[in-house]
Design a protein around this motif. Sequence first.
Motif, PDB file in Angstrom:
ATOM      1  N   LEU A   1       0.688  -1.058  -0.083  1.00  0.00           N
ATOM      2  CA  LEU A   1       0.044  -0.141  -0.087  1.00  0.00           C
ATOM      3  C   LEU A   1       0.797   1.100  -0.140  1.00  0.00           C
TER       4      LEU A   1
ATOM      5  N   SER B   1       0.633   5.766  -0.588  1.00  0.00           N
ATOM      6  CA  SER B   1      -0.086   7.073  -0.887  1.00  0.00           C
ATOM      7  C   SER B   1       0.628   7.884  -1.953  1.00  0.00           C
TER       8      SER B   1
ATOM      9  N   GLU C   1      -3.641   9.978  -2.688  1.00  0.00           N
ATOM     10  CA  GLU C   1      -4.899   8.929  -2.569  1.00  0.00           C
ATOM     11  C   GLU C   1      -4.073   7.519  -2.282  1.00  0.00           C
ATOM     12  N   ILE C   2      -4.676   6.568  -1.607  1.00  0.00           N
ATOM     13  CA  ILE C   2      -4.309   5.175  -1.356  1.00  0.00           C
ATOM     14  C   ILE C   2      -4.157   4.320  -2.887  1.00  0.00           C
TER      15      ILE C   2
ATOM     16  N   ARG D   1      -2.765   0.447  -4.233  1.00  0.00           N
ATOM     17  CA  ARG D   1      -2.060  -0.806  -4.023  1.00  0.00           C
ATOM     18  C   ARG D   1      -1.193  -0.782  -5.265  1.00  0.00           C
TER      19      ARG D   1
ATOM     20  N   THR E   1      -8.743   4.854  -3.184  1.00  0.00           N
ATOM     21  CA  THR E   1      -9.408   6.033  -2.471  1.00  0.00           C
ATOM     22  C   THR E   1      -9.584   6.913  -3.914  1.00  0.00           C
TER      23      THR E   1
ATOM     24  N   GLU F   1      -5.458  11.511   1.686  1.00  0.00           N
ATOM     25  CA  GLU F   1      -5.756  10.134   2.200  1.00  0.00           C
ATOM     26  C   GLU F   1      -4.477   9.659   2.483  1.00  0.00           C
ATOM     27  N   ILE F   2      -4.195   9.059   3.542  1.00  0.00           N
ATOM     28  CA  ILE F   2      -2.600   8.908   3.943  1.00  0.00           C
ATOM     29  C   ILE F   2      -2.392   7.614   4.830  1.00  0.00           C
TER      30      ILE F   2
ATOM     31  N   PRO G   1      -1.706   4.226   4.847  1.00  0.00           N
ATOM     32  CA  PRO G   1      -2.649   2.950   5.130  1.00  0.00           C
ATOM     33  C   PRO G   1      -1.680   1.780   5.751  1.00  0.00           C
TER      34      PRO G   1
ATOM     35  N   PHE H   1      -6.693   3.454   7.291  1.00  0.00           N
ATOM     36  CA  PHE H   1      -5.823   4.591   6.739  1.00  0.00           C
ATOM     37  C   PHE H   1      -6.495   6.042   7.222  1.00  0.00           C
TER      38      PHE H   1
ATOM     39  N   SER I   1      -8.003   9.833   6.451  1.00  0.00           N
ATOM     40  CA  SER I   1      -8.555  10.759   5.534  1.00  0.00           C
ATOM     41  C   SER I   1      -9.063  12.112   6.288  1.00  0.00           C
TER      42      SER I   1
END
Lengths: 185, 427
Positions: free
Chosen positions: B256, B258, B266-267, B269, B281, B287-288, B290, B301, B303
Amino acid sequence: MNRSWMKRTILIATTMTLVLALAMFAGCSKKAPVVDDPAAGQGSGQVEDLPPPPVPEDNTVDTTPPAPDYASMDPAEYGVQDVFFAFDQYELDNESMGILSANARAIREAGTVVLISGHCDERGTLEYNLALGEKRANAVRDYLVSLGVPASRLRVTSYGENRPFATGSNEDAWALNRRAHFERP
Amino acid sequence: MKSKTRMAVLLLLLAGGALAQGGNSELYLETTASAFIKTDVKLAPLDVLSGGEKSVLAADQLGEIISNDLVFSGLFRVGTEAGGPDSLSFEYAVEGTVEGPLRDADTTGETAPTTISLNLVTWPGRQLLLNKRYRPLPSQIRATAHHFANEVIFALTGEPGITMSRIVFSRSTGNGSDLYAVDYDGAGLLRLTANRVLNLCPSWSPDGSMIAFTSYRDHLQGLFVLDTANGQVRQIIAQGGLNFGADWHPGGDELLVSLSRGGNPEIYRIKPSGQIIKRLTVSKAIEISPSWAPGGRDLVFTSDRTGTPQLYIIDSDGAGRRRLTFEGRYNDSAVWSPRGDKIAYATREGNITQIVVMKSTGEERRVVTDQRWRNCEDPSWAPDGRHLVFASDRSGVFKLYVYDDEEGSFRQLTFGDEPDISPDWSH
């Protein structure tokens, strides 16, 4: 047949007349003996109507100062200033917008690429401060672009809380560390 | 070069330890029982059969490390004599022999191994529960002790200890910060990077062979992977903007991270090659941070979509989002316990940040540090799901501390004047 012969005769006669007339005209001016000499016109009245010859390059250097090498300078050296932010905020206040207007002019005139780095005070987490620092740098970039600075001239990064300008755990240090900093990339 | 070789040797030993595990698992201690009921272990001084002073030193070192390992586990009390001020009442004993090198290092030009035999026996019956023999080089004495202590803990609890785990972290060095690894007990400090830039947010791969981390090249962030066997570093992704907060999937085949890609983080994979598998996300918010749940099906995570950073859980497809924290106006850096039952994170209270532990359902929230600890950040769980490492500037500079969540006790892990941040405990 006859017609074409006559045409040719007229053509030759006309040419000869023209050549004679030119030779006589040349003969009137001082000593220029040959019509097709490129220097023939020199000194005659016709010269006055021609545009002046180009000025040698050397003369321009004497009259204007050399352009500064902006690319090798820190943006602060050509008048670009950092802007500061309120706690937990990335919005630009009126003072910052004023500074950025001047920065936009300076960056456009310098024609340089600048790096905008976002910074935060030490409070809060490393991760969130990296994200907040980027928001600050992006806010500055977006405002400069709206003022006509080409986006290609602006690079953005975030150091979060990891490169403080002032040390100490107090309001003065924190205020100095919440900034968007301009530097040479 | 020297340090790289040493790291490789130690990692080899660690891998060997994992393979050697198993054996007698009939005897169990109740690890989830009250923290204050501990098992007492007698640690008799090891017998030195030959080798003179070097063997005596090795025997002392082995005894000290095994003793510390058993105590640090939180499960045992260790002593040499029964009774005493702690009213020790032994149920088990560790005994052993040290046989010095037969070859002389000075004449052969080699560093010869020592033969070490270690036993775990019942006490006072002296029934043999475990015997291990080792032939370590002098540089491997520590690893030998950790290995045996781990065997003891496994034999008595049925679960592996954390004695061979390590912590990777970021130590400030002027304008930059470098990655270091340290044994879980604070020994064996090893510098992993030396590139004069910031190296942050390291994350161990499950098998310990890789460390993912964030660094800067030409001022811009990228995600890098360090191969712990040879020290080689390669950049795996640099998308423009932030590339940080990596957390390795328990299966080891993805991470994972950001990525802001010039916008807001955003997150995602991604594969270890850097290839994006899936964006999880989609929002205009930050959004960080994870962190996978142990099964690798859910993740927690941060947000700030509501205006303040809060914790959320989603599944590995990005679906099923639910908010986890409602208390506190600033919650970040969540880490899911490898046992699955708890989540630790950092919360900002006023001007300082504190460590919180709660159930992974969000219930039973406990702030485990207090004002004396000043700022406490970046928690990371030990593989036992009981110990937690974090950074605190209580001494005036950020150093790493280990917290025992069963006992509520703390132990300082790193020392010195340089700030240490971003710890990640190996798996």
